[in-house]
Motif scaffolding. Sequence first.
Motif, PDB file in Angstrom:
ATOM      1  N   ARG A  36      40.743 -46.649  40.996  1.00  0.00           N
ATOM      2  CA  ARG A  36      40.403 -47.830  40.194  1.00  0.00           C
ATOM      3  C   ARG A  36      40.154 -49.041  41.101  1.00  0.00           C
ATOM      4  O   ARG A  36      40.788 -49.179  42.148  1.00  0.00           O
ATOM      5  CB  ARG A  36      41.532 -48.144  39.203  1.00  0.00           C
ATOM      6  N   PRO A  37      39.249 -49.916  40.686  1.00  0.00           N
ATOM      7  CA  PRO A  37      38.988 -51.145  41.472  1.00  0.00           C
ATOM      8  C   PRO A  37      40.231 -52.030  41.529  1.00  0.00           C
ATOM      9  O   PRO A  37      41.077 -51.992  40.627  1.00  0.00           O
ATOM     10  CB  PRO A  37      37.853 -51.832  40.707  1.00  0.00           C
ATOM     11  N   ALA A  38      40.340 -52.809  42.556  1.00  0.00           N
ATOM     12  CA  ALA A  38      41.516 -53.663  42.754  1.00  0.00           C
ATOM     13  C   ALA A  38      41.699 -54.641  41.609  1.00  0.00           C
ATOM     14  O   ALA A  38      42.823 -54.937  41.194  1.00  0.00           O
ATOM     15  CB  ALA A  38      41.404 -54.408  44.078  1.00  0.00           C
ATOM     16  N   SER A  39      40.589 -55.174  41.065  1.00  0.00           N
ATOM     17  CA  SER A  39      40.695 -56.141  39.977  1.00  0.00           C
ATOM     18  C   SER A  39      41.319 -55.537  38.731  1.00  0.00           C
ATOM     19  O   SER A  39      42.128 -56.177  38.040  1.00  0.00           O
ATOM     20  CB  SER A  39      39.310 -56.704  39.639  1.00  0.00           C
ATOM     21  N   GLU A  40      40.966 -54.298  38.420  1.00  0.00           N
ATOM     22  CA  GLU A  40      41.521 -53.639  37.242  1.00  0.00           C
ATOM     23  C   GLU A  40      42.957 -53.190  37.485  1.00  0.00           C
ATOM     24  O   GLU A  40      43.778 -53.198  36.568  1.00  0.00           O
ATOM     25  CB  GLU A  40      40.644 -52.452  36.841  1.00  0.00           C
ATOM     26  N   SER A  42      45.176 -54.713  39.207  1.00  0.00           N
ATOM     27  CA  SER A  42      46.069 -55.866  39.112  1.00  0.00           C
ATOM     28  C   SER A  42      46.187 -56.429  37.693  1.00  0.00           C
ATOM     29  O   SER A  42      47.092 -57.218  37.422  1.00  0.00           O
ATOM     30  CB  SER A  42      45.579 -56.984  40.042  1.00  0.00           C
ATOM     31  N   SER A  43      45.288 -56.030  36.802  1.00  0.00           N
ATOM     32  CA  SER A  43      45.290 -56.617  35.456  1.00  0.00           C
ATOM     33  C   SER A  43      45.680 -55.641  34.352  1.00  0.00           C
ATOM     34  O   SER A  43      46.218 -56.052  33.324  1.00  0.00           O
ATOM     35  CB  SER A  43      43.904 -57.204  35.138  1.00  0.00           C
ATOM     36  N   GLN A  58      34.327 -47.149  35.666  1.00  0.00           N
ATOM     37  CA  GLN A  58      35.639 -47.741  35.909  1.00  0.00           C
ATOM     38  C   GLN A  58      36.350 -47.092  37.101  1.00  0.00           C
ATOM     39  O   GLN A  58      37.461 -47.479  37.431  1.00  0.00           O
ATOM     40  CB  GLN A  58      36.510 -47.612  34.656  1.00  0.00           C
ATOM     41  N   ASN A  63      38.538 -47.793  47.456  1.00  0.00           N
ATOM     42  CA  ASN A  63      39.897 -47.815  48.012  1.00  0.00           C
ATOM     43  C   ASN A  63      40.026 -46.826  49.164  1.00  0.00           C
ATOM     44  O   ASN A  63      40.629 -47.130  50.200  1.00  0.00           O
ATOM     45  CB  ASN A  63      40.918 -47.490  46.923  1.00  0.00           C
ATOM     46  N   GLN A 246      50.671 -57.620  48.167  1.00  0.00           N
ATOM     47  CA  GLN A 246      49.234 -57.606  47.977  1.00  0.00           C
ATOM     48  C   GLN A 246      48.645 -56.325  48.584  1.00  0.00           C
ATOM     49  O   GLN A 246      49.212 -55.733  49.486  1.00  0.00           O
ATOM     50  CB  GLN A 246      48.569 -58.842  48.600  1.00  0.00           C
ATOM     51  N   ASN A 247      47.484 -55.946  48.040  1.00  0.00           N
ATOM     52  CA  ASN A 247      46.759 -54.758  48.520  1.00  0.00           C
ATOM     53  C   ASN A 247      47.537 -53.464  48.317  1.00  0.00           C
ATOM     54  O   ASN A 247      47.273 -52.484  49.008  1.00  0.00           O
ATOM     55  CB  ASN A 247      46.388 -54.896  50.009  1.00  0.00           C
ATOM     56  N   HIS A 249      47.222 -51.484  45.962  1.00  0.00           N
ATOM     57  CA  HIS A 249      46.340 -50.456  45.409  1.00  0.00           C
ATOM     58  C   HIS A 249      45.804 -49.543  46.505  1.00  0.00           C
ATOM     59  O   HIS A 249      45.483 -48.378  46.252  1.00  0.00           O
ATOM     60  CB  HIS A 249      45.182 -51.113  44.645  1.00  0.00           C
TER      61      HIS A 249
END
Length: 284
Positions: A36-40, A42-43, A58, A63, A246-247, A249
């Motif tokens: 999954r992308p980092a933005s998703e 984290s949210s 999606q 990564n 952070q990071n 993912h």
Amino acid sequence: MFKKMNFTKIIINVFIIAFMFIWILPTIGLLVTSFRPASEVSSTGWWTVLNSPLKFTQFTIENYQQVLNQGGMAYAFRNSFIIAIFGTALPVLVAAFAAFGLAKLQFRGRAVVYTIIVGLLVVPLQLTFIPVLKIYNALNLSGTFVGVWLAHTGYGLPFAVFMLHNFFSSLPDDLFEAAYIDGASIWTSFYKLALPLSVPAIASLVIFQFLWVWNDLLVALIYLGGFQEVAPLTVKLSSLVGSYGQNWHLLTSAAFISMVVPLIIFFALQRYFVRGILAGSVKG
């Protein structure tokens, strides 16, 4: 009676499947998160992909690309191979000789030596770090492959000798006595008889030792320290996540990269695994 047995079997199977699902669920979540992308990440939680599992937009391999392109990650993978191969081969080889001698050769003090070796199983690794590290610093072995090979060999030998000794002890003495009568030497008996018969036990030991060395972080940190040129994969992975989380993912992708080799080793030798675990448990 027959229906009752079938009902009991169904209940047992249901419980086994349920516990298997509970055990594997975190691994599934880790795998999904790694794509999954980092933005998703984290949210939203990984389970949100179940709303539209066929929506491939999606998912991403970014990564994995970032992890593999991280500075020194390829060298870390190579270092883990070097450490794991020799950190497995050396203790298995030494333990095979020692276990055979303690199981099949008659000499004074054999029981005492075996008792001391087995007693070393209860010695915590942490008690040895300071004295061994002082010796390593005096001999310039800190931060070298040889140093970490010797460390893994020393830490792995008690269990390896214990495991192989149990198997060699279960082999019939008449087999070796017949070989000696036919003129076979001790080395021939070990090489031609004991080793071929002990393949399941050795394969199980290889799995245990390889997984321990490959996944080891503590021993590598102590004896390799800050020498990044010889740092294994576990040391590199521990530095992927910063102090503030952070990071993280990227850690999911890195975890699966590090799992590939142990899985290959396990599935390649799994047919010997159960046989090796049960080897020597019953004599006769």
